[in-house]
Scaffold this active site. Structure first.
Site, PDB file in Angstrom:
ATOM      1  N   GLN A 191       0.845  -1.203   0.000  1.00 23.36           N
ATOM      2  CA  GLN A 191       0.000   0.000   0.000  1.00 23.36           C
ATOM      3  C   GLN A 191       0.877   1.248   0.000  1.00 23.36           C
ATOM      4  OE1 GLN A 191      -2.784  -0.210   3.235  1.00 23.36           O
ATOM      5  NE2 GLN A 191      -3.982  -1.821   2.259  1.00 23.36           N
TER       6      GLN A 191
ATOM      7  N   ASP B 295      -2.640 -11.412   3.794  1.00 23.22           N
ATOM      8  CA  ASP B 295      -4.088 -11.351   4.058  1.00 23.22           C
ATOM      9  C   ASP B 295      -4.698 -12.718   4.364  1.00 23.22           C
ATOM     10  OD1 ASP B 295      -4.212  -8.623   3.784  1.00 23.22           O
ATOM     11  OD2 ASP B 295      -4.699  -8.683   1.644  1.00 23.22           O
TER      12      ASP B 295
HETATM   13  C1  S3P Z   1      -2.784  -4.288  -0.119  1.00 18.43           C
HETATM   14  C2  S3P Z   1      -1.642  -4.574   0.566  1.00 18.43           C
HETATM   15  C3  S3P Z   1      -1.629  -5.246   1.872  1.00 18.43           C
HETATM   16  C4  S3P Z   1      -2.928  -5.995   2.120  1.00 18.43           C
HETATM   17  C5  S3P Z   1      -4.140  -5.192   1.778  1.00 18.43           C
HETATM   18  C6  S3P Z   1      -4.108  -4.728   0.339  1.00 18.43           C
HETATM   19  C7  S3P Z   1      -2.672  -3.523  -1.383  1.00 18.43           C
HETATM   20  O1  S3P Z   1      -1.451  -4.282   2.881  1.00 18.43           O
HETATM   21  O2  S3P Z   1      -2.978  -6.396   3.473  1.00 18.43           O
HETATM   22  O3  S3P Z   1      -5.318  -5.955   1.985  1.00 18.43           O
HETATM   23  O4  S3P Z   1      -3.650  -3.472  -2.138  1.00 18.43           O
HETATM   24  O5  S3P Z   1      -1.602  -2.972  -1.617  1.00 18.43           O
HETATM   25  P1  S3P Z   1       0.018  -3.756   3.270  1.00 18.43           P
HETATM   26  O6  S3P Z   1       0.604  -3.277   2.035  1.00 18.43           O
HETATM   27  O7  S3P Z   1      -0.178  -2.642   4.250  1.00 18.43           O
HETATM   28  O8  S3P Z   1       0.704  -4.944   3.868  1.00 18.43           O
END
Ligand code: S3P
Length: 423
Positions: free
Chosen positions: A160, A307
């Site tokens: 993210q 996840d």
């Molecule tokens: C996601 C990245 C993950 C995941 C989330 C979606 C994304 O989070 O847990 O459901 O779309 O980049 P993090 O990047 O914070 O680990």
């Protein structure tokens, strides 16, 4: 949701809703392009509704035609009320990155749950690039424009944060390089390369050069969500006599840690890679009931299945021997504390665990007893507890389970179609 167990045999074929992460990225990339984009099989659920509503407030045109979303974006307008990201951290973090590049001021807010999620990991590097961001937690006000490229080492392997920085870097002056401590999902990198952006990436590094030209249209058919697939794979593996076929699922290796782990545990899972879309590999997955042995999950594998721990933990209760999860402290700051809260719910079903700061140990197999459980406002927790209910003897009730609508609104209906007793 009420689940009556034990389920006897789950059989059938499922077409999964579009991948959540890829849907968010497709919407944002399309929203930054002045050309018309067509998005097929976009996830229609709580998290993407939040994103679509925010983008509309920013002046992006989004309409539905023949089941596809047609998006026309470009320069965004200043919203006249706060942008509500609901319970979706992806919506908030990715919007922060995109907004950092736009010469407007916007307030971002969300549910109480979202307000507890850390936003400083995105805000700090965006401030270094030149954005002004009022707080490290929602609600926050962001004033964007006039960004400079950055060389940044991510604090955690978070896709993210990486995706947010790439959205900002696309709109900055000069090149940006992002280093990550582990192989987080690379959907942004793949999609931006498909759009012709000058981007080099490997497992742990991305370099992006913004172009004078505006972003090209995003025309993509979104693969089925392999994180949603994990619940159905778990149900097939755990319920005797089951065989479930999942069609057109995204099988990007930065997401398929759960398949590797289950296969090492002895699960009968086959994957048939049959195509590509938007730079993403797509395949069919067939999962069958299997006898499982224990495993230790740690390091990069944790990132590749970040996840899937709620459902993996249910599987671990049924596996022969000592299963250990390490290096997974990130789970504590997801939609719920996916170590304490999850183990707490499974303890109500009679399961004994040893909890660690960054994971847990469990000796299996153990008998799951039916219980009245709580979703903790976490979609993946609710869906995982439903699988636990299926292998318990009797009625398991999951309170506040309508939260599954956040990522998989058809979940209970799909389980029923496969033969589970779920209402
Ligand atoms: C996601 C990245 C993950 C995941 C989330 C979606 C994304 O989070 O847990 O459901 O779309 O980049 P993090 O990047 O914070 O680990």
């Amino acid at each position: 949701m009420k689940v009556t167990g034990p389920a006897t045999q789950l059989l059938g074929e499922v077409q999964l809703p579009g991948d959540k992460s890829i849907s968010h990225r497709a919407l944002l990339h399309a929203a930054l392009s002045p050309e018309e984009s067509r998005l097929n099989n976009i996830l229609r659920a709580g998290v993407t509704t939040a994103m679509i509503d925010c983008l509309r407030q920013l002046g992006v045109h989004i309409q539905e035609t023949d089941g596809d979303l047609i998006v026309r974006g470009g320069k965004w307008i200043q919203p006249n009320k706060p942008l509500n990201c609901g319970n979706s951290a992806t919506t908030m973090r990715l919007l922060m990155g995109a907004l950092a590049g736009q010469p407007i001021t916007a307030e971002l807010t969300g549910t109480k749950g979202l307000q507890r999620r850390p936003m400083g990991r995105v805000a700090r590097p965006l401030r270094e690039m030149g954005a002004s961001i009022s707080s490290d937690n929602a609600p926050l006000v962001i004033k964007g424009g006039n960004l400079y490229g950055i060389i940044h080492h991510l604090e955690v392997a978070s896709a993210q944060v990486k995706a947010a920085l790439l959205l900002a870097a696309l709109q900055a002056e000069g090149e940006s390089t992002i280093y990550q401590p582990g192989p987080s999902r690379d959907h942004s990198e793949r999609m931006l390369c498909e759009l012709g952006v000058k981007l080099n990436h490997d497992n742990l590094m991305v370099t992006i050069k913004p172009s004078e030209k505006s972003l090209a249209a995003t025309n993509i058919s979104i693969p089925g969500d392999c994180s949603s697939a994990a619940f159905l794979i778990a149900s097939a593996v755990l319920v005797p006599g089951s065989k479930i076929t999942l069609r057109d699922v995204g099988i990007n290796s930065t997401r398929t840690g759960i398949l590797d782990v289950l296969t090492s545990m002895g699960a009968d899972i086959s994957v048939l890679h049959h195509g590509e879309s938007g730079g993403e590999p797509i395949g069919d997955i067939i999962a069958k009931h299997s006898k499982l042995k224990s495993i230790t999950v740690h390091g990069d594998t944790v990132i590749r299945m970040i996840d899937e721990f709620p459902v993996f933990t249910v599987i671990a209760t049924q596996s022969e021997g000592k299963t250990t999860v390490k290096d997974a402290a990130e789970l504590r700051i997801k939609e719920s504390d996916r170590i304490s809260s999850l183990l707490g719910e499974l303890r109500k079903m009679g399961i004994v665990f040893t909890e660690h700061t960054d994971g847990y140990t469990i000796l299996g197999p153990q008998v799951l007893s039916p219980a009245k459980l709580e979703s903790h406002g976490d979609h993946r927790m609710a869906m995982s507890l439903a699988i636990a209910g299926m292998i318990a003897q009797g009625d398991t009730e999951i309170m506040h389970s309508d939260v599954v609508d956040e990522s998989y609104p058809e979940y209970t209906q799909t389980l029923r179609k496969l033969g589970a007793k779920v209402v």
